[in-house]
Design a protein around this motif. Structure first.
Motif, PDB file in Angstrom:
ATOM      1  N   ILE A   1     -12.336  -8.097  89.633  1.00 22.45           N
ATOM      2  CA  ILE A   1     -11.499  -9.088  90.304  1.00 22.45           C
ATOM      3  C   ILE A   1     -10.386  -9.616  89.408  1.00 22.45           C
ATOM      4  N   VAL A   2     -10.590  -9.613  88.087  1.00 22.31           N
ATOM      5  CA  VAL A   2      -9.563 -10.154  87.202  1.00 22.31           C
ATOM      6  C   VAL A   2      -8.313  -9.280  87.198  1.00 22.31           C
ATOM      7  N   PHE A   3      -8.459  -7.985  87.449  1.00 21.94           N
ATOM      8  CA  PHE A   3      -7.295  -7.102  87.386  1.00 21.94           C
ATOM      9  C   PHE A   3      -6.401  -7.211  88.625  1.00 21.94           C
ATOM     10  N   PRO A   4      -6.953  -7.176  89.866  1.00 18.19           N
ATOM     11  CA  PRO A   4      -6.068  -7.430  91.004  1.00 18.19           C
ATOM     12  C   PRO A   4      -5.440  -8.815  90.987  1.00 18.19           C
ATOM     13  N   SER A   5      -6.191  -9.827  90.549  1.00 12.97           N
ATOM     14  CA  SER A   5      -5.616 -11.174  90.519  1.00 12.97           C
ATOM     15  C   SER A   5      -4.443 -11.243  89.552  1.00 12.97           C
ATOM     16  N   PHE A   6      -4.452 -10.418  88.516  1.00 16.23           N
ATOM     17  CA  PHE A   6      -3.336 -10.352  87.564  1.00 16.23           C
ATOM     18  C   PHE A   6      -2.214  -9.474  88.098  1.00 16.23           C
ATOM     19  N   SER A   7      -2.560  -8.297  88.647  1.00 15.55           N
ATOM     20  CA  SER A   7      -1.520  -7.356  89.062  1.00 15.55           C
ATOM     21  C   SER A   7      -0.797  -7.820  90.327  1.00 15.55           C
ATOM     22  N   ILE A   8      -1.457  -8.579  91.202  1.00 14.23           N
ATOM     23  CA  ILE A   8      -0.763  -9.124  92.371  1.00 14.23           C
ATOM     24  C   ILE A   8       0.382 -10.034  91.926  1.00 14.23           C
ATOM     25  N   GLY A   9       0.081 -10.959  91.021  1.00  6.81           N
ATOM     26  CA  GLY A   9       1.119 -11.860  90.534  1.00  6.81           C
ATOM     27  C   GLY A   9       2.142 -11.148  89.679  1.00  6.81           C
ATOM     28  N   LEU A  10       1.693 -10.188  88.850  1.00  6.51           N
ATOM     29  CA  LEU A  10       2.620  -9.511  87.957  1.00  6.51           C
ATOM     30  C   LEU A  10       3.589  -8.617  88.720  1.00  6.51           C
ATOM     31  N   ALA A  11       3.152  -8.006  89.811  1.00  4.51           N
ATOM     32  CA  ALA A  11       4.060  -7.193  90.624  1.00  4.51           C
ATOM     33  C   ALA A  11       5.199  -8.049  91.183  1.00  4.51           C
ATOM     34  N   SER A  12       4.869  -9.243  91.656  1.00  5.78           N
ATOM     35  CA  SER A  12       5.913 -10.143  92.160  1.00  5.78           C
ATOM     36  C   SER A  12       6.815 -10.622  91.033  1.00  5.78           C
ATOM     37  N   TYR A  13       6.241 -10.869  89.859  1.00  5.76           N
ATOM     38  CA  TYR A  13       7.043 -11.296  88.712  1.00  5.76           C
ATOM     39  C   TYR A  13       8.022 -10.204  88.310  1.00  5.76           C
ATOM     40  N   LEU A  14       7.571  -8.945  88.336  1.00  3.40           N
ATOM     41  CA  LEU A  14       8.464  -7.835  88.025  1.00  3.40           C
ATOM     42  C   LEU A  14       9.613  -7.747  89.026  1.00  3.40           C
ATOM     43  N   ALA A  15       9.306  -7.984  90.306  1.00  3.90           N
ATOM     44  CA  ALA A  15      10.365  -7.965  91.323  1.00  3.90           C
ATOM     45  C   ALA A  15      11.380  -9.072  91.059  1.00  3.90           C
ATOM     46  N   VAL A  16      10.928 -10.249  90.652  1.00  3.52           N
ATOM     47  CA  VAL A  16      11.834 -11.358  90.338  1.00  3.52           C
ATOM     48  C   VAL A  16      12.689 -11.020  89.119  1.00  3.52           C
ATOM     49  N   LEU A  17      12.070 -10.442  88.091  1.00  4.35           N
ATOM     50  CA  LEU A  17      12.833 -10.078  86.896  1.00  4.35           C
ATOM     51  C   LEU A  17      13.924  -9.058  87.216  1.00  4.35           C
ATOM     52  N   GLU A  18      13.578  -8.039  88.002  1.00  2.48           N
ATOM     53  CA  GLU A  18      14.579  -7.023  88.320  1.00  2.48           C
ATOM     54  C   GLU A  18      15.672  -7.596  89.213  1.00  2.48           C
ATOM     55  N   ALA A  19      15.295  -8.480  90.133  1.00  2.26           N
ATOM     56  CA  ALA A  19      16.306  -9.113  90.984  1.00  2.26           C
ATOM     57  C   ALA A  19      17.277  -9.948  90.144  1.00  2.26           C
ATOM     58  N   ARG A  20      16.754 -10.682  89.187  1.00  3.66           N
ATOM     59  CA  ARG A  20      17.620 -11.497  88.336  1.00  3.66           C
ATOM     60  C   ARG A  20      18.510 -10.625  87.453  1.00  3.66           C
ATOM     61  N   TRP A  21      18.009  -9.486  87.023  1.00  9.33           N
ATOM     62  CA  TRP A  21      18.843  -8.551  86.258  1.00  9.33           C
ATOM     63  C   TRP A  21      19.993  -8.021  87.111  1.00  9.33           C
ATOM     64  N   LEU A  22      19.685  -7.648  88.352  1.00 10.62           N
ATOM     65  CA  LEU A  22      20.728  -7.133  89.235  1.00 10.62           C
ATOM     66  C   LEU A  22      21.755  -8.202  89.581  1.00 10.62           C
ATOM     67  N   LEU A  23      21.315  -9.453  89.723  1.00 10.08           N
ATOM     68  CA  LEU A  23      22.230 -10.525  90.110  1.00 10.08           C
ATOM     69  C   LEU A  23      23.081 -11.014  88.939  1.00 10.08           C
ATOM     70  N   THR A  24      22.497 -11.052  87.739  1.00 15.07           N
ATOM     71  CA  THR A  24      23.211 -11.633  86.600  1.00 15.07           C
ATOM     72  C   THR A  24      23.741 -10.603  85.624  1.00 15.07           C
ATOM     73  N   GLY A  25      23.142  -9.422  85.600  1.00 16.73           N
ATOM     74  CA  GLY A  25      23.539  -8.416  84.631  1.00 16.73           C
ATOM     75  C   GLY A  25      23.056  -8.700  83.221  1.00 16.73           C
ATOM     76  N   ARG A  26      22.223  -9.727  83.022  1.00 19.59           N
ATOM     77  CA  ARG A  26      21.740 -10.084  81.685  1.00 19.59           C
ATOM     78  C   ARG A  26      20.659  -9.096  81.233  1.00 19.59           C
ATOM     79  N   GLU A  27      20.871  -8.531  80.061  1.00 20.88           N
ATOM     80  CA  GLU A  27      19.959  -7.512  79.555  1.00 20.88           C
ATOM     81  C   GLU A  27      18.554  -8.057  79.307  1.00 20.88           C
ATOM     82  N   VAL A  28      18.447  -9.354  79.029  1.00 24.01           N
ATOM     83  CA  VAL A  28      17.137  -9.917  78.706  1.00 24.01           C
ATOM     84  C   VAL A  28      16.155  -9.736  79.861  1.00 24.01           C
ATOM     85  N   PHE A  29      16.639  -9.797  81.093  1.00 23.20           N
ATOM     86  CA  PHE A  29      15.743  -9.613  82.243  1.00 23.20           C
ATOM     87  C   PHE A  29      15.271  -8.167  82.348  1.00 23.20           C
ATOM     88  N   LEU A  30      16.143  -7.217  82.038  1.00 25.61           N
ATOM     89  CA  LEU A  30      15.741  -5.813  82.041  1.00 25.61           C
ATOM     90  C   LEU A  30      14.739  -5.548  80.925  1.00 25.61           C
TER      91      LEU A  30
END
Length: 465
Positions: free
Chosen positions: A23-52
């Motif tokens: 149970i600890v792995f899905p509870s982590f990967s569910i949130g981490l998948a959404s976090y990755l989507a947010v990071l990539e979205a912010r990279w596409l919107l801002t172009g800042r390398e730190v998000f990539l």
């Protein structure tokens, strides 16, 4: 080693053991998948390398955690055919289709896009790659939807009929899927997954800030994680309260176990903060309690009567000591998360978010808190439902396969040995990845990694404890 244990107890212990690892792995990967989507979205919107850079950094960790969750979930699924065949036979017409819907939706979505997400950024371009990341994140949420729907049906069964063979069959699929506890449990679990991920990300960011407070990647990930803790922790407390009220309505015996209410309180129940529940004597020894507060929280009136376990046949009592303490651990972790969020908000307001060593040490120590809370919450949910697998309808003792205790005990021992070796190696590798700070030019997983995958979990939180 397991002398004196019967086959049902050993089967429950085996499911509890494997589920605790899983149970600890899905509870982590569910949130981490959404976090990755947010990071990539912010990279596409801002172009800042730190998000990539952060995206590639956490993508490698996601790949390992996702794979470990898949493997541990498959192992659990086999136990329904080996240790719990009677349960599978009687509930299969309801649970089976729900699991099939999870495969047809979440599994195919994740299987179709995970390879692109892991290895395809330079091959398909940023926008299509972001779509793949978004689909994987949505797939994990859809998987949680079906898994929690099936488990919630076991907690609060609805929309069913019983056929001539004694099997549960669906009379109304909408009532089966959207059973009374499902919306509350879905919200509670998804928020728990997001908090779990935020605490891990925050702990990693704080760890690297303690070593070098000027790293851009560490500062960004820590700031994002603290915003998540600040905003989501109070929402989770509210969601948990609403879930508790729903449980009081549909599973009152579980609430009695969680609150330690062995005796009825016709003039208003106290809130027992701590104590030692004694199952044999039917009372909480050395109880530290606040008069009337239990009724005030649960029924919004200090004088509202609260029935106790003395109104329930003893053979239907849950294991109160386990349920009582696991509930308090979960609640305690929740308030610590809330405290971390408030502390970070105060430091942010003072301009010391990246300089406060006390905050950073607190965040590092809180890194495992989400996993502890998820485990404690799951234990509360499952032990509080006992002695039933389907609440008030199918007893755990009637759900087990007709196996001899040595057969179940030997497989349990094998699981213990293999899991501690394999998962110790996996967790050690994850910690080694996290111990390295994100740096400019961070690359994602190498293309040599295998691309075969599966759903986030093919098994349900079911018959353990």
């Amino acid at each position: 080693m397991f002398e004196g244990w019967d086959a049902v107890t050993l089967a429950r212990a085996q499911f509890a053991f494997t589920m605790s690892f899983h149970i600890v792995f899905p509870s982590f990967s569910i949130g981490l998948a959404s976090y990755l989507a947010v990071l990539e979205a912010r990279w596409l919107l801002t172009g800042r390398e730190v998000f990539l850079n952060l995206f590639n950094y956490w993508l490698k960790i996601f790949a390992i955690a996702f794979g470990m969750g898949v493997v541990s979930g498959i192992v659990m699924a086999y136990q329904f055919g080996t240790n719990w065949s009677a349960f599978a036979d009687k509930t299969g017409p309801v649970i089976g289709p729900l699991m099939a819907y999870e495969v047809l939706t979440a599994f195919f979505l994740e299987a179709g896009f995970l390879g692109v997400m892991l290895f395809g950024l330079k091959l398909v371009g940023p926008r299509l790659h972001f779509l793949a990341t978004l689909m994987v994140a949505i797939g994990t949420l859809i998987s949680a939807f079906w898994i929690l729907s099936s488990n919630s049906w076991m907690q609060t069964p609805a929309g069913y009929a019983v056929n001539a063979d004694g099997q549960f069959v669906a009379a109304d699929w909408l009532k089966v899927i959207f059973n009374p506890s499902f919306p509350y449990r879905l919200v509670h679990m998804v928020l728990a997954a997001y908090l779990t991920t935020a605490l891990v990300v925050g702990a990693v960011g704080a760890f690297h800030l303690l070593r070098n407070p000027h790293l851009a990647g560490s500062r960004v990930m820590f700031s994002m994680a603290m915003w998540m803790a600040t905003l989501v922790a109070p929402i989770q407390i509210i969601a948990g309260d609403q879930h508790g009220l729903n449980t009081l309505e549909h599973q009152p015996v579980k609430i009695m176990g969680m609150e330690g209410h062995y005796q009825s309180h016709p003039g208003g129940a106290p809130l027992i903060l701590f104590g030692l529940p004694d199952q044999q004597e039917g009372k909480v020894k050395y109880a530290l309690e606040i008069p009337k507060l239990g009724s005030l929280i649960l029924k919004h009136s200090p004088d509202a009567p609260m029935p106790g376990l003395d109104t329930v046949p003893r053979e239907n009592w849950p294991p109160v000591p386990i349920t009582f303490w696991s509930f308090r651990i979960m609640v305690g972790m929740g308030f610590l998360m809330f405290g971390l969020g408030l502390f970070s908000l105060w430091c942010r307001w003072r301009g010391s978010l990246f300089d406060s060593r006390l905050l950073h040490v607190f965040a590092v120590l809180m890194g495992p808190a989400g996993f502890i809370a998820v485990l404690a919450g799951w234990i509360t949910t499952e032990t509080g439902r006992q002695p039933f697998t389907v609440y008030n309808l199918l007893r755990t003792s009637e759900s087990a396969s007709p196996l001899a205790a040595p057969a179940v005990g030997s497989s349990l021992l094998a699981f213990v040995i293999v899991y501690f070796v394999v998962y110790a190696a996996g967790v050690t590798y994850l910690l080694r990845l996290m111990a390295q700070p994100p740096h400019p030019g961070e690359v994602g997983p190498p293309h040599e990694m295998p691309t075969r995958t599966a759903g986030i979990t093919p098994a349900i939180e079911g018959v353990s404890q």
